[in-house]
Design a protein around this motif. Structure first.
Motif, PDB file in Angstrom:
ATOM      1  N   ARG A  25      62.043  15.980 -59.704  1.00 19.81           N
ATOM      2  CA  ARG A  25      63.010  16.962 -60.249  1.00 19.81           C
ATOM      3  C   ARG A  25      64.074  16.289 -61.096  1.00 19.81           C
ATOM      4  O   ARG A  25      64.586  16.863 -62.044  1.00 19.81           O
ATOM      5  CB  ARG A  25      63.696  17.714 -59.099  1.00 19.81           C
ATOM      6  CG  ARG A  25      62.790  18.729 -58.468  1.00 19.81           C
ATOM      7  CD  ARG A  25      63.520  19.980 -58.012  1.00 19.81           C
ATOM      8  NE  ARG A  25      62.527  20.921 -57.506  1.00 19.81           N
ATOM      9  CZ  ARG A  25      62.295  21.143 -56.208  1.00 19.81           C
ATOM     10  NH1 ARG A  25      63.016  20.523 -55.306  1.00 19.81           N
ATOM     11  NH2 ARG A  25      61.360  21.997 -55.845  1.00 19.81           N
ATOM     12  N   ASP A  43      57.143  15.560 -63.629  1.00 17.31           N
ATOM     13  CA  ASP A  43      57.277  17.021 -63.682  1.00 17.31           C
ATOM     14  C   ASP A  43      56.896  17.505 -65.083  1.00 17.31           C
ATOM     15  O   ASP A  43      57.407  17.007 -66.083  1.00 17.31           O
ATOM     16  CB  ASP A  43      58.744  17.363 -63.367  1.00 17.31           C
ATOM     17  CG  ASP A  43      59.016  18.852 -63.330  1.00 17.31           C
ATOM     18  OD1 ASP A  43      58.208  19.625 -63.872  1.00 17.31           O
ATOM     19  OD2 ASP A  43      60.049  19.238 -62.762  1.00 17.31           O
ATOM     20  N   LEU A 136      57.211  20.975 -55.522  1.00 18.74           N
ATOM     21  CA  LEU A 136      57.882  20.895 -56.827  1.00 18.74           C
ATOM     22  C   LEU A 136      57.939  22.277 -57.478  1.00 18.74           C
ATOM     23  O   LEU A 136      58.894  22.618 -58.169  1.00 18.74           O
ATOM     24  CB  LEU A 136      57.141  19.910 -57.733  1.00 18.74           C
ATOM     25  CG  LEU A 136      57.701  19.656 -59.131  1.00 18.74           C
ATOM     26  CD1 LEU A 136      59.099  19.052 -59.050  1.00 18.74           C
ATOM     27  CD2 LEU A 136      56.777  18.734 -59.925  1.00 18.74           C
ATOM     28  N   ILE A 140      52.177  18.712 -61.906  1.00 20.07           N
ATOM     29  CA  ILE A 140      52.555  17.346 -62.264  1.00 20.07           C
ATOM     30  C   ILE A 140      51.661  16.945 -63.432  1.00 20.07           C
ATOM     31  O   ILE A 140      50.450  17.158 -63.382  1.00 20.07           O
ATOM     32  CB  ILE A 140      52.337  16.381 -61.078  1.00 20.07           C
ATOM     33  CG1 ILE A 140      53.331  16.686 -59.939  1.00 20.07           C
ATOM     34  CG2 ILE A 140      52.466  14.929 -61.511  1.00 20.07           C
ATOM     35  CD1 ILE A 140      53.076  15.887 -58.675  1.00 20.07           C
TER      36      ILE A 140
END
Length: 206
Positions: A25, A43, A136, A140
């Protein structure tokens, strides 16, 4: 220097997973286990992190063929055009598993990938990778870590990976020994499946 963090695939520690997600993050880059080789990831929504990965790999971001690692099939549909039934059946049979599927991208792609007509999608059969994406909340962006040594194309030992890559990334996850066979890449963007690279995934699923 990166942090080395041990997470067990059979029983991942939630606190350790949360630490990795925080790094992602915050725009960090991680090296993490998949069901094939260890991957370099960040990310999908973080431009600076994407640029860093491209620099590490020595390529231009708009030329990069990075994969999107998703948690499941519903996650995939956020980034690809409407999937027809035959394609969906192949994905359902193969995933989670050691495959990268090339599919036509849709308008939700991050701006760095807007020019691309297709995207490579992965849903690894690896608890750590799946948990990271779930926590998340978005995919990814991932690329495998190559090794210069031809005999061992992919580094499999997390401690050696840490020694070699530790000053380039923010965190290395030790999830046990990785594989040294990459995923099988299958292009489904034109309807008929085309095997681009034969790797760990069995092509008889087609």
């Amino acid at each position: 220097m990166a942090q080395l963090i041990r997470i067990y695939n059979e029983n991942p520690n939630a606190k350790e997973v949360a630490k990795v997600v925080k790094v992602l993050r915050d725009g960090g880059i991680i090296i993490y286990p998949t069901d094939t080789v260890y991957g370099l990831g960040c990310d999908i929504t973080n431009t600076k992190a994407l640029e860093r990965i491209a620099r590490i790999k020595g390529i231009k971001l708009d030329k990069a063929n990075f994969s999107f690692v998703c948690a499941d099939l519903s996650n995939i549909s956020d980034y690809v055009k409407q999937i027809d039934t035959p394609t969906f059946k192949i994905l359902k049979r193969a995933l989670p598993g050691p495959y990268t599927f090339i599919l036509p991208g849709n308008n939700n792609l991050p701006k760095e990938f807007k020019k691309k007509k297709t995207v490579g999608i992965r849903v690894p059969d690896n608890t750590i990778a799946q948990l990271l994406v779930k926590e998340l909340g978005n995919p990814i962006v991932s690329t495998s870590i190559h090794d210069e040594d031809d005999l061992l194309e992919y580094t499999t030992d997390p401690e050696l990976i840490f020694e070699k890559w530790g000053n380039l990334v923010d965190m290395v996850i030790d999830g046990g020994y990785g594989d040294n066979v990459a995923s099988t890449v299958i292009d489904l963007s034109e309807g008929e499946p085309v095997v681009v690279r034969e790797g760990k995934g069995d092509i008889s699923i087609l």
